[in-house]
Design an enzyme around this catalytic site. Structure first.
Site, PDB file in Angstrom:
ATOM      1  N   THR A   1      20.766  46.365 -22.490  1.00  0.00           N
ATOM      2  CA  THR A   1      19.964  47.579 -21.395  1.00  0.00           C
ATOM      3  C   THR A   1      19.829  46.793 -19.942  1.00  0.00           C
ATOM      4  O   THR A   1      19.715  47.430 -18.990  1.00  0.00           O
ATOM      5  CB  THR A   1      18.852  48.025 -21.750  1.00  0.00           C
ATOM      6  OG1 THR A   1      17.725  46.969 -22.095  1.00  0.00           O
ATOM      7  CG2 THR A   1      18.934  48.919 -23.275  1.00  0.00           C
TER       8      THR A   1
ATOM      9  N   HIS B   1       8.842  44.051   5.246  1.00  0.00           N
ATOM     10  CA  HIS B   1       9.031  43.892   3.689  1.00  0.00           C
ATOM     11  C   HIS B   1       8.481  42.507   3.345  1.00  0.00           C
ATOM     12  O   HIS B   1       8.149  42.183   2.170  1.00  0.00           O
ATOM     13  CB  HIS B   1      10.578  43.999   3.422  1.00  0.00           C
ATOM     14  CG  HIS B   1      11.065  45.537   3.711  1.00  0.00           C
ATOM     15  ND1 HIS B   1      10.620  46.379   3.255  1.00  0.00           N
ATOM     16  CD2 HIS B   1      12.058  45.758   4.775  1.00  0.00           C
ATOM     17  CE1 HIS B   1      11.055  47.496   3.720  1.00  0.00           C
ATOM     18  NE2 HIS B   1      12.016  47.096   4.619  1.00  0.00           N
TER      19      HIS B   1
ATOM     20  N   ASP C   1      23.664  37.927 -23.075  1.00  0.00           N
ATOM     21  CA  ASP C   1      23.530  37.678 -24.531  1.00  0.00           C
ATOM     22  C   ASP C   1      24.724  38.139 -25.068  1.00  0.00           C
ATOM     23  O   ASP C   1      25.706  38.552 -24.543  1.00  0.00           O
ATOM     24  CB  ASP C   1      22.154  38.280 -25.147  1.00  0.00           C
ATOM     25  CG  ASP C   1      22.318  39.712 -24.971  1.00  0.00           C
ATOM     26  OD1 ASP C   1      23.221  40.526 -24.352  1.00  0.00           O
ATOM     27  OD2 ASP C   1      21.189  40.402 -25.571  1.00  0.00           O
TER      28      ASP C   1
ATOM     29  N   CYS D   1      22.448  42.085 -20.415  1.00  0.00           N
ATOM     30  CA  CYS D   1      22.248  42.096 -21.887  1.00  0.00           C
ATOM     31  C   CYS D   1      22.579  43.693 -22.291  1.00  0.00           C
ATOM     32  O   CYS D   1      23.139  44.282 -21.473  1.00  0.00           O
ATOM     33  CB  CYS D   1      20.803  41.935 -22.414  1.00  0.00           C
ATOM     34  SG  CYS D   1      19.614  42.964 -21.660  1.00  0.00           S
TER      35      CYS D   1
ATOM     36  N   HIS E   1      14.804  45.011   0.333  1.00  0.00           N
ATOM     37  CA  HIS E   1      13.326  45.326   0.740  1.00  0.00           C
ATOM     38  C   HIS E   1      12.654  44.486  -0.043  1.00  0.00           C
ATOM     39  O   HIS E   1      11.606  44.261   0.453  1.00  0.00           O
ATOM     40  CB  HIS E   1      13.020  46.754   0.357  1.00  0.00           C
ATOM     41  CG  HIS E   1      13.695  47.795   1.344  1.00  0.00           C
ATOM     42  ND1 HIS E   1      13.389  48.989   1.665  1.00  0.00           N
ATOM     43  CD2 HIS E   1      14.684  47.572   2.346  1.00  0.00           C
ATOM     44  CE1 HIS E   1      13.909  49.534   2.313  1.00  0.00           C
ATOM     45  NE2 HIS E   1      14.610  48.775   3.201  1.00  0.00           N
TER      46      HIS E   1
END
Length: 147
Positions: free
Chosen positions: A67, A133, A8, A65, A98
């Protein structure tokens, strides 16, 4: 490797730097935008980049973005996308090794550009280990009739 990038307005500048960084490492960058600092909606660009992975046009996605949280949540809503929101290299590596993460979300307001490059490098260099995994990764995406 083909990497889809989406960001963004808050992530635009860091995305531009990361596109150049992965190209300098010999990867193909597929930039789905945004292409400027004007305000846009992060879900649009997170989903657009994630769709490239689902359609087989990209091997992985890198999303940016402010955060990393919003764009990561948006991409992760698409069935088949396993998006990890990370702020340091170790988690980026383990998300691949993993959890078979196929999308990475980071925050431009959380990370400096050098650290962001290190995180992307770890994400791109690590491979899924499979084994024990694989069963757990299979449990992440519920069957269609489970909801």
């Amino acid at each position: 490797m083909r990497i889809a990038f989406g960001a963004d307005h808050a992530g635009f500048n860091l995305k531009e730097r990361l596109v150049e960084h992965v190209r300098s490492r010999g990867h193909e960058a597929i930039d789905v935008g945004t292409h400027g600092p004007a305000s846009v909606d992060y879900p649009t660009f997170g989903r657009r980049a994630a769709r490239k992975v689902l359609d087989g046009e990209a091997d992985r996605a890198v999303l940016v973005c402010g955060t990393g949280i919003g764009i990561g949540m948006s991409a992760g809503k698409l069935p088949g996308i396993r998006c990890a929101v990370v702020s340091e290299p170790y988690s980026a590596s383990l998300a691949r090794r993993h959890n078979d993460a196929n999308a990475l979300a980071i925050g431009s307001r959380v990370l400096g550009p050098g650290l962001a490059e290190m995180i992307v490098d770890e994400f791109l260099d690590a491979e899924f280990e499979g084994g024990r995994h694989a069963r757990r990764v299979g449990m992440i995406e519920p069957p269609a009739d489970a909801c």
